[in-house]
Structures are given as structure tokens and as C-alpha cells.
Design an enzyme around this catalytic site. Structure first.
Site, PDB file in Angstrom:
ATOM      1  N   ARG A 238       0.863  -1.173   0.000  1.00 29.30           N
ATOM      2  CA  ARG A 238       0.000   0.000   0.000  1.00 29.30           C
ATOM      3  C   ARG A 238       0.902   1.227   0.000  1.00 29.30           C
ATOM      4  O   ARG A 238       1.966   1.211   0.637  1.00 29.30           O
ATOM      5  CB  ARG A 238      -0.885   0.042   1.258  1.00 29.30           C
ATOM      6  CG  ARG A 238      -2.150  -0.799   1.170  1.00 29.30           C
ATOM      7  CD  ARG A 238      -3.184  -0.216   0.201  1.00 29.30           C
ATOM      8  NE  ARG A 238      -4.383  -1.014   0.101  1.00 29.30           N
ATOM      9  CZ  ARG A 238      -4.593  -1.986  -0.797  1.00 29.30           C
ATOM     10  NH1 ARG A 238      -3.668  -2.284  -1.680  1.00 29.30           N
ATOM     11  NH2 ARG A 238      -5.747  -2.636  -0.836  1.00 29.30           N
ATOM     12  N   GLU A 267      -3.406   8.151  -5.061  1.00 32.81           N
ATOM     13  CA  GLU A 267      -3.763   7.414  -6.274  1.00 32.81           C
ATOM     14  C   GLU A 267      -5.057   7.987  -6.841  1.00 32.81           C
ATOM     15  O   GLU A 267      -5.956   8.320  -6.062  1.00 32.81           O
ATOM     16  CB  GLU A 267      -3.926   5.927  -5.968  1.00 32.81           C
ATOM     17  CG  GLU A 267      -2.615   5.279  -5.550  1.00 32.81           C
ATOM     18  CD  GLU A 267      -2.727   3.753  -5.345  1.00 32.81           C
ATOM     19  OE1 GLU A 267      -3.804   3.189  -5.545  1.00 32.81           O
ATOM     20  OE2 GLU A 267      -1.702   3.146  -4.981  1.00 32.81           O
ATOM     21  N   HIS A 288      -1.004   0.329  -9.610  1.00 30.92           N
ATOM     22  CA  HIS A 288      -1.722  -0.485  -8.616  1.00 30.92           C
ATOM     23  C   HIS A 288      -2.385  -1.683  -9.316  1.00 30.92           C
ATOM     24  O   HIS A 288      -3.565  -1.961  -9.115  1.00 30.92           O
ATOM     25  CB  HIS A 288      -2.759   0.349  -7.863  1.00 30.92           C
ATOM     26  CG  HIS A 288      -3.174  -0.279  -6.559  1.00 30.92           C
ATOM     27  ND1 HIS A 288      -3.499   0.432  -5.447  1.00 30.92           N
ATOM     28  CD2 HIS A 288      -3.309  -1.592  -6.206  1.00 30.92           C
ATOM     29  CE1 HIS A 288      -3.835  -0.384  -4.456  1.00 30.92           C
ATOM     30  NE2 HIS A 288      -3.729  -1.633  -4.899  1.00 30.92           N
TER      31      HIS A 288
HETATM   32  P1  NAD Z   1      -2.110 -10.666   4.935  1.00 29.11           P
HETATM   33  O1  NAD Z   1      -3.000 -10.047   5.957  1.00 29.11           O
HETATM   34  O2  NAD Z   1      -2.323 -12.068   4.517  1.00 29.11           O
HETATM   35  O3  NAD Z   1      -0.578 -10.544   5.428  1.00 29.11           O
HETATM   36  C1  NAD Z   1      -0.051  -9.379   5.985  1.00 29.11           C
HETATM   37  C2  NAD Z   1       1.088  -9.783   6.900  1.00 29.11           C
HETATM   38  O4  NAD Z   1       1.688  -8.588   7.387  1.00 29.11           O
HETATM   39  C3  NAD Z   1       0.627 -10.601   8.111  1.00 29.11           C
HETATM   40  O5  NAD Z   1       1.340 -11.818   8.183  1.00 29.11           O
HETATM   41  C4  NAD Z   1       0.960  -9.697   9.280  1.00 29.11           C
HETATM   42  O6  NAD Z   1       1.398 -10.418  10.423  1.00 29.11           O
HETATM   43  C5  NAD Z   1       2.088  -8.871   8.715  1.00 29.11           C
HETATM   44  N1  NAD Z   1       2.326  -7.650   9.476  1.00 29.11           N
HETATM   45  C6  NAD Z   1       1.398  -6.840  10.057  1.00 29.11           C
HETATM   46  N2  NAD Z   1       2.018  -5.837  10.689  1.00 29.11           N
HETATM   47  C7  NAD Z   1       3.342  -6.020  10.506  1.00 29.11           C
HETATM   48  C8  NAD Z   1       4.495  -5.310  10.926  1.00 29.11           C
HETATM   49  N3  NAD Z   1       4.416  -4.209  11.684  1.00 29.11           N
HETATM   50  N4  NAD Z   1       5.706  -5.782  10.557  1.00 29.11           N
HETATM   51  C9  NAD Z   1       5.828  -6.894   9.789  1.00 29.11           C
HETATM   52  N5  NAD Z   1       4.766  -7.625   9.384  1.00 29.11           N
HETATM   53  C10 NAD Z   1       3.543  -7.185   9.733  1.00 29.11           C
HETATM   54  O7  NAD Z   1      -2.157  -9.663   3.687  1.00 29.11           O
HETATM   55  P2  NAD Z   1      -1.831 -10.001   2.164  1.00 29.11           P
HETATM   56  O8  NAD Z   1      -3.061 -10.503   1.511  1.00 29.11           O
HETATM   57  O9  NAD Z   1      -0.555 -10.767   2.115  1.00 29.11           O
HETATM   58  O10 NAD Z   1      -1.621  -8.515   1.612  1.00 29.11           O
HETATM   59  C11 NAD Z   1      -0.443  -7.786   1.961  1.00 29.11           C
HETATM   60  C12 NAD Z   1      -0.567  -6.360   1.424  1.00 29.11           C
HETATM   61  O11 NAD Z   1      -0.701  -6.385  -0.009  1.00 29.11           O
HETATM   62  C13 NAD Z   1      -1.797  -5.595   1.924  1.00 29.11           C
HETATM   63  O12 NAD Z   1      -1.408  -4.249   2.165  1.00 29.11           O
HETATM   64  C14 NAD Z   1      -2.727  -5.593   0.753  1.00 29.11           C
HETATM   65  O13 NAD Z   1      -3.583  -4.498   0.776  1.00 29.11           O
HETATM   66  C15 NAD Z   1      -1.723  -5.492  -0.383  1.00 29.11           C
HETATM   67  N6  NAD Z   1      -2.270  -5.896  -1.688  1.00 29.11           N
HETATM   68  C16 NAD Z   1      -1.878  -5.185  -2.789  1.00 29.11           C
HETATM   69  C17 NAD Z   1      -2.370  -5.535  -4.042  1.00 29.11           C
HETATM   70  C18 NAD Z   1      -1.930  -4.774  -5.267  1.00 29.11           C
HETATM   71  O14 NAD Z   1      -2.601  -4.873  -6.294  1.00 29.11           O
HETATM   72  N7  NAD Z   1      -0.853  -4.059  -5.244  1.00 29.11           N
HETATM   73  C19 NAD Z   1      -3.252  -6.612  -4.174  1.00 29.11           C
HETATM   74  C20 NAD Z   1      -3.591  -7.343  -3.025  1.00 29.11           C
HETATM   75  C21 NAD Z   1      -3.105  -6.967  -1.783  1.00 29.11           C
END
Ligand code: NAD
Length: 331
Positions: A238, A267, A288
């Protein structure tokens, strides 16, 4: 609408595979809106038992205009566009499509990493501009084999990145204080407990955390100052998880070797003159789009509609529900 049938209001556009699931259910009727203007939504939501929505705003007015509403399902994992508090007050679950795009995003992170290592943007621009002969033997690219990747956030996406990087011969470390170290070790990755130390070791860093108060700027001025000068930083999570101002400064001073950026604080990201990130030839950007592929669009539409049907059937996976506290109250 027919007797006892549940109406699903589908707010476009979604892949037809999702609609096919609805069409196969004799106990369900559906309406696909022509447009997603607030007036169009408000005019058609009154008899809806479910809303399946891609990007339109589902605010309190929409929710309260639907007395029979039993579920809102979002196409994707984000839900900034939905008034969760109002849903929760009415004990209505908000379901998200949690399984659909992790592979797409993980591949995108690898694509950015490889592009940075192979000088993709620079070589592409210069070769097209007539630089073939001069560039051919310069050896600006690097290998990623035997290099060290740090993954920050080991959830659905981070866990998909690890085996892909390992397959390219990388050593992988993980910083995620909320994940059991055994899970990280089983994925053949090293556990990092001190992020500030972890960043000093990495040749590439990719972030996969949600954006919240703890993760905003998790890579900021202090971390960039500690990074190796050959390091690449990739943000497909993000906008704001990587501090954009600090990233631009690090690139300007060659404190790092390049960056991949799919997500921005503002964005849509403004065009070149207003956005310094667009001016570097060692930065690759995308709109994105990491999670949006032909495969993931189909999977997401299917998962969103399945979530609606699972709520109707009482079989919804609590992990897919944002406001889980309402599940006990829902019948
Ligand atoms: P998820 O919830 O499965 O995993 C997120 C991980 O981050 C978890 O394991 C959590 O423990 C960890 N985390 C939380 N706080 C933390 C910290 N302070 N330090 C280290 N780790 C920490 O989420 P996901 O589905 O893997 O998605 C991850 C990110 O990708 C999200 O921000 C989501 O919005 C983004 N995303 C982006 C796109 C895109 O098109 N660019 C698409 C899907 C998801």
C-alpha cells in the site's frame, strides 16, 4: 422479484464466471447494475439481500436503504469503500475475497525485482532510442541468485514470494513479528527479529504488510540510511508503507540501487512533472495493478459470489469476514 428468492445486487464490472454461479442457483435472483452511480445503487438496493461490489462506495445511506440486506461482499481484500461500522451495527457481515490475488501480487514483486536487477527500464528506453551498440557490453545488470531478499510481512502474499525467490537461488529472510517462527523456517527462510538490522543485510527488500499506524513508513529515512547501496526496494503493498519522500531522497543520493512501486500515497499517482518517482530510470512503476490479472479477476469474481452464497447457506469461512463479531448474531 419472485417469492422467497434472495436478490443479489451486483455492482459492475465483474467477470462472467461469478454471474454463472448466481445463475446456477434456483433460489437466488440477481440484478447487474448498468452503472455504479450513487443514485442507480440507491434506486435498486431496496429489495437486495446481498450486495456484490467491485469499487463503488457502499455508505450508510446505501446500507440503510436495504432493509433485507444480509451480506456485502467485496471484490478484493480492501474495504475502505464500505461503511463497516453501519454494517456491524445491523449485524451484516462484510466478506472479502482473501484467496484470489496473492499469486498475482507475488509474481509482480518478482517481475519488479528481476526488472530492477536486469536494468529493464533503462535498457528498454535506451535500446529503443538507438543505444544498442553502446549498451551491449556494459554489464549493468546483476544476478539475483545468491543475493539476499528480505520479505517484510509474511501473510498470504509474502508466503507466495518466498518460494519464487528461493527458486531463483536467493537467500530469503522474513520480518513478521506476528507469524510463528516455525512457519517462516518451514518455508526455508531466516527469521529476522530486528528490522533495522535486517535491512542492513538485504540486497532486495519487498513489503507485504497492510497499511496501519505501525506499518506506515516501516521503511523510512532511518532504514534507507542503513541499506546497502546495491539494494532494491519494492512496494506492492500500500502507498505509504514505504515512505515515499524518504524513498525519493534515497534514490536521489544513490543510497539504494532502485525501486519498484505499484502503490502510491496519492492514487491515481500524478504524471511525471508532479511525481519525482516517475523520473528515475532505476525505478519501475505500475498503476496499482499487481493483484489484477486475467486469472485473478476471474478467481476474485467467483470468490466474491461464493462468499455471498456461503453467507446465505450459513457456511461462510470466518476468515473471509471483516467484522467477524457479527457472525454469531447472523441467522
Ligand atoms: P495478509 O494479511 O495475509 O498478510 C499481511 C502480513 O503482514 C501478516 O502476516 C501480518 O502479520 C504482517 N504484518 C502486520 N504488521 C506487521 C508489521 N508491523 N511488521 C511486519 N509484518 C507485519 O495480507 P496479504 O493478503 O498478504 O496482503 C499484503 C498487502 O498487499 C496488503 O497491504 C494488501 O492491501 C496489499 N495488496 C496489494 C495488491 C496490489 O494490487 N498491489 C493486491 C492485493 C493486496
Amino acid at each position: 422479484m419472485g417469492d422467497n428468492k434472495k436478490k443479489v445486487l451486483v455492482i459492475p464490472n465483474i467477470h462472467p464466471a461469478g454471474i454463472e454461479l448466481l445463475a446456477a442457483r434456483p433460489d437466488v435472483e440477481y440484478q447487474i447494475l448498468e452503472s455504479q452511480t450513487p443514485a442507480e445503487i440507491l434506486n435498486n438496493v431496496t429489495d437486495a439481500h446481498a450486495i456484490a461490489v467491485r469499487t463503488a462506495l457502499i455508505n450508510g445511506d446505501v446500507i440503510n436503504a436495504a432493509p433485507h440486506l444480509g451480506v456485502v461482499a467485496r471484490h478484493g481484500v480492501g474495504y475502505d469503500s464500505v461503511d463497516v461500522a453501519t454494517l456491524t451495527k445491523r449485524s451484516i457481515p462484510l466478506a472479502i475475497a482473501i484467496h484470489s490475488n496473492a499469486v498475482s501480487v507475488a509474481e509482480h514483486a518478482m517481475f519488479m525485482l528481476l526488472s530492477l536487477a536486469k536494468q529493464g527500464v533503462y535498457h528498454h528506453q535506451e535500446t529503443r532510442a538507438g543505444g544498442f551498440a553502446q549498451l551491449r557490453g556494459t554489464g549493468r545488470g546483476v544476478e539475483i541468485a545468491d543475493k539476499h531478499l528480505l520479505i517484510i510481512g509474511f501473510g498470504r502474499i509474502g508466503r507466495q514470494v518466498a518460494p519464487r525467490a528461493r527458486a531463483f537461488g536467493m537467500e530469503v529472510s522474513v520480518y513478521d513479528p506476528y507469524v510463528d517462527k516455525e512457519i517462516i523456517q518451514r518455508a526455508e527462510c531466516r527469521v529476522i527479529t530486528d528490522l533495522n538490522h535486517g535491512v542492513t543485510q538485504a540486497d532486495a527488500i519487498t513489503v507485504h504488510t497492510p497499511l496501519n499506524d505501525e506499518t506506515r513508513g516501516i521503511l523510512g529515512e532511518q532504514q534507507f540510511a542503513e541499506m546497502k547501496s546495491n539494494a532494491f526496494v519494492i512496494n506492492t503493498a500500500r502507498g505509504g508503507v514505504v515512505d515515499e519522500t524518504a524513498l525519493v531522497s534515497a534514490l536521489r543520493s544513490n543510497a539504494i540501487a532502485g525501486a519498484g512501486v505499484d502503490v502510491f500515497v496519492g492514487e491515481p499517482a500524478p504524471p511525471t512533472s508532479d511525481n519525482p518517482l516517475f523520473s528515475f530510470d532505476n525505478v519501475i512503476v505500475s498503476p496499482h495493478s499487481a493483484g489484477v490479472t486475467q486469472e485473478s479477476l476471474k478467481r476474485t469474481a467467483i470468490e466474491m459470489i461464493q462468499n455471498v452464497l456461503d453467507v446465505f447457506d450459513g457456511t461462510i469461512d470466518p476468515a473471509a469476514v471483516v467484522n467477524r463479531e457479527v457472525l454469531g448474531r447472523y441467522d
